[in-house]
Design an enzyme around this catalytic site. Structure first.
Site, PDB file in Angstrom:
ATOM      1  N   ARG A  50       0.804  -1.155   0.031  1.00 13.74           N
ATOM      2  CA  ARG A  50      -0.001  -0.008   0.037  1.00 13.74           C
ATOM      3  C   ARG A  50       0.820   1.215  -0.048  1.00 13.74           C
ATOM      4  O   ARG A  50       2.072   1.133   0.461  1.00 13.74           O
ATOM      5  CB  ARG A  50      -0.865   0.087   1.162  1.00 13.74           C
ATOM      6  N   ASP A  52       0.467   5.549   1.026  1.00 14.78           N
ATOM      7  CA  ASP A  52      -0.556   6.227   1.708  1.00 14.78           C
ATOM      8  C   ASP A  52      -1.045   7.508   0.823  1.00 14.78           C
ATOM      9  O   ASP A  52      -0.621   7.576  -0.196  1.00 14.78           O
ATOM     10  CB  ASP A  52       0.203   6.936   3.129  1.00 14.78           C
ATOM     11  N   ARG A 198       9.502   7.596   5.192  1.00 14.24           N
ATOM     12  CA  ARG A 198       9.370   8.976   5.885  1.00 14.24           C
ATOM     13  C   ARG A 198       9.686   9.389   6.925  1.00 14.24           C
ATOM     14  O   ARG A 198      10.178  10.717   7.187  1.00 14.24           O
ATOM     15  CB  ARG A 198       7.665   9.332   5.646  1.00 14.24           C
TER      16      ARG A 198
END
Length: 246
Positions: A50, A52, A198
């Site tokens: 996935r 975000d 991140r």
């Protein structure tokens, strides 16, 4: 037959990759088109992982099963004609029936981009993180980054709400390079924890701007404590560049 598709998308207007109630997502848009192509039959897609909300992809990989015997190049064109313009199918390949876009992954590469121009482009604001002209100490960032390369428990670079128990991963490479006034962080490895790239980007930025010491990164890894690392960098500077399969 099972098809593998390499896709690219602009994450700006998406709530992420995975289907969510009442939200626009990459998975939803692709499955809507496949449903039309299959005369109302539901076709589920599976991705390598996935992404975000607002995260981009230049080389995401999905797979799905289809009874339609259409040449791969025609399948690619049919999808692109019907998909919204912020998703493109780059390639379609027929695979063995046991190919799995997620479980067969051997590695991934991500890129994170900061725009260090004194006056940022209005056309890049959704695709780079603006620094208002601040230019970090990239040499210090790279020294700190070298501690990340290798196999470690990366608990300190993982979002606290993750359900993953085993947080050991291998980072093969991490480099910081200037492209004009943009600073690119490229990282590759066997796999990444939730928000790991991140958080690494945010931590290295704090090193580069003098808010953290170079040695703090190695200490944070050893501590396995999320609180010892830096802030999570904004989502829109992140790109899933490539997914690798052996």
């Amino acid at each position: 037959m099972r098809l593998k598709a390499t896709i690219s998308y602009d994450g700006t207007q998406f709530a992420g990759y995975q289907v969510q109630p009442g939200e626009r997502t990459v998975q939803l848009e692709i499955e809507k088109v496949l449903k039309v192509m299959h005369k109302g039959d539901v076709v589920k897609i599976t991705a390598s992982g996935r992404t975000d909300a607002r995260v981009h992809a230049t080389g995401q990989v999905i797979h799905f099963d289809t009874p339609l015997h259409i040449p791969c190049d025609k399948y690619q064109k049919a999808l692109n004609v019907q998909l919204p313009r912020d998703i493109r199918v780059l390639a379609v390949e027929q695979m063995a029936d046991d190919f799995h876009a997620r479980f067969d992954v051997s590695g991934k590469r991500y890129c994170y981009i900061w725009d260090c121009n004194a006056v940022q482009s209005p056309f890049r604001r959704h695709y780079t993180v603006e620094t208002n002209g601040v230019k970090p100490d990239v040499e210090a960032m790279q020294r700190a980054a070298n501690a990340i390369i290798g196999t470690h428990d990366f608990s300190c670079f993982c979002a606290a709400n993750t359900s993953v128990v085993d947080k050991v991963r291998t980072v093969h490479g991490l480099a910081l390079t200037w492209h004009g006034e943009e600073l690119h962080m490229t990282i590759s490895g066997t796999g990444f924890l939730y928000n790991m790239v991140r958080i690494i980007a945010g931590t290295l930025w704090e090193v580069g701007t003098g808010r953290m010491e170079v040695a703090t990164v190695a200490k944070a890894i050893a501590s396995m404590d999320r609180a010892k690392a830096g802030k999570t960098a904004p989502a829109h500077g992140l790109y899933l560049e490539q997914v690798f399969y052996e």
